[in-house]
Design a protein around this motif. Structure first.
Motif, mmCIF file in Angstrom:
data_model
loop_
_atom_site.group_PDB
_atom_site.id
_atom_site.type_symbol
_atom_site.label_atom_id
_atom_site.label_comp_id
_atom_site.label_asym_id
_atom_site.label_seq_id
_atom_site.Cartn_x
_atom_site.Cartn_y
_atom_site.Cartn_z
ATOM 1 N N GLY A 14 0.818 -1.209 0.000
ATOM 2 C CA GLY A 14 0.000 0.000 0.000
ATOM 3 C C GLY A 14 0.849 1.256 0.000
ATOM 4 N N GLU A 15 1.947 1.243 0.765
ATOM 5 C CA GLU A 15 2.863 2.384 0.794
ATOM 6 C C GLU A 15 3.512 2.585 -0.577
ATOM 7 O OE1 GLU A 15 5.679 1.903 3.996
ATOM 8 O OE2 GLU A 15 4.082 1.667 5.472
ATOM 9 N N GLN A 16 3.926 1.490 -1.188
ATOM 10 C CA GLN A 16 4.528 1.581 -2.520
ATOM 11 C C GLN A 16 3.506 2.079 -3.536
ATOM 12 O OE1 GLN A 16 6.021 -2.391 -3.152
ATOM 13 N NE2 GLN A 16 8.014 -1.913 -2.248
ATOM 14 N N ALA A 17 2.283 1.602 -3.449
ATOM 15 C CA ALA A 17 1.234 2.037 -4.377
ATOM 16 C C ALA A 17 0.974 3.530 -4.227
ATOM 17 C CB ALA A 17 -0.049 1.232 -4.148
ATOM 18 N N ALA A 18 0.955 4.016 -3.005
ATOM 19 C CA ALA A 18 0.769 5.450 -2.774
ATOM 20 C C ALA A 18 1.919 6.248 -3.377
ATOM 21 C CB ALA A 18 0.634 5.728 -1.277
ATOM 22 N N GLU A 19 3.127 5.726 -3.276
ATOM 23 C CA GLU A 19 4.282 6.404 -3.866
ATOM 24 C C GLU A 19 4.204 6.400 -5.388
ATOM 25 O OE1 GLU A 19 7.941 8.448 -4.265
ATOM 26 O OE2 GLU A 19 6.399 8.383 -2.731
ATOM 27 N N VAL A 20 3.785 5.303 -5.975
ATOM 28 C CA VAL A 20 3.602 5.243 -7.430
ATOM 29 C C VAL A 20 2.586 6.303 -7.847
ATOM 30 C CG1 VAL A 20 2.668 3.854 -9.326
ATOM 31 C CG2 VAL A 20 4.258 2.817 -7.696
ATOM 32 N N ALA A 21 1.448 6.357 -7.163
ATOM 33 C CA ALA A 21 0.409 7.330 -7.501
ATOM 34 C C ALA A 21 0.931 8.754 -7.350
ATOM 35 C CB ALA A 21 -0.819 7.105 -6.622
ATOM 36 N N GLY A 40 -4.188 6.695 -8.458
ATOM 37 C CA GLY A 40 -4.536 6.437 -7.071
ATOM 38 C C GLY A 40 -4.209 5.024 -6.655
ATOM 39 N N ALA A 41 -3.938 4.886 -5.354
ATOM 40 C CA ALA A 41 -3.663 3.580 -4.758
ATOM 41 C C ALA A 41 -4.980 2.940 -4.329
ATOM 42 C CB ALA A 41 -2.738 3.740 -3.556
ATOM 43 N N ASN A 42 -5.046 1.641 -4.434
ATOM 44 C CA ASN A 42 -6.214 0.886 -4.014
ATOM 45 C C ASN A 42 -6.484 1.104 -2.523
ATOM 46 O OD1 ASN A 42 -8.254 -1.222 -4.219
ATOM 47 N ND2 ASN A 42 -6.843 -2.454 -3.020
ATOM 48 N N ASP A 51 -3.273 -2.869 -7.317
ATOM 49 C CA ASP A 51 -2.746 -1.979 -6.277
ATOM 50 C C ASP A 51 -2.795 -0.501 -6.609
ATOM 51 O OD1 ASP A 51 -1.894 -4.059 -4.395
ATOM 52 O OD2 ASP A 51 -0.546 -4.630 -6.026
ATOM 53 N N VAL A 52 -2.638 -0.147 -7.856
ATOM 54 C CA VAL A 52 -2.623 1.271 -8.242
ATOM 55 C C VAL A 52 -3.094 1.389 -9.683
ATOM 56 C CG1 VAL A 52 -0.185 1.255 -8.913
ATOM 57 C CG2 VAL A 52 -1.208 3.398 -8.215
#
Length: 94
Positions: A14-21, A40-42, A51-52
């Motif tokens: 989730g942290e990585q997905a937020a960073e990607v977004a 956006g992150a899931n 995840d994103v």
């Protein structure tokens, strides 16, 4: 476009997905071909959902190609490749 990240731990993923977004959204105003960006992150069902995701608006296929080779996009892509397991994409015109 949507991505499944490789990290097995849901919280870290989730942290990585937020960073990607965050990185994808930051391309707005940097890459001239982008008319709109929404990444956006899931937030639900992390074991089932992707995840994103990214929705990016461009004016043409030529603009999409220019976006894909822009240095800022390539930098985001390098980070993505370091955390991604798989991706799915649909490019369409309307």
């Amino acid at each position: 476009m949507s991505w499944k990240l490789a990290e097995p731990d849901a919280a870290l993923r989730g942290e990585q997905a937020a960073e990607v977004a965050r990185r994808l959204n930051a391309l707005m105003g940097v890459v001239p071909e982008l008319r709109a960006v929404s990444a956006g992150a899931n937030v639900a069902h992390p074991d089932a959902n992707w995840d994103v995701t990214l929705v990016a608006d461009v004016d043409s296929l030529e603009a999409l190609e220019a976006y894909q080779v822009h240095p800022a996009h390539k930098e985001v892509g390098a980070y993505l490749r370091s955390v991604v397991e798989s991706r799915v994409a649909v490019d369409f015109e309307f």
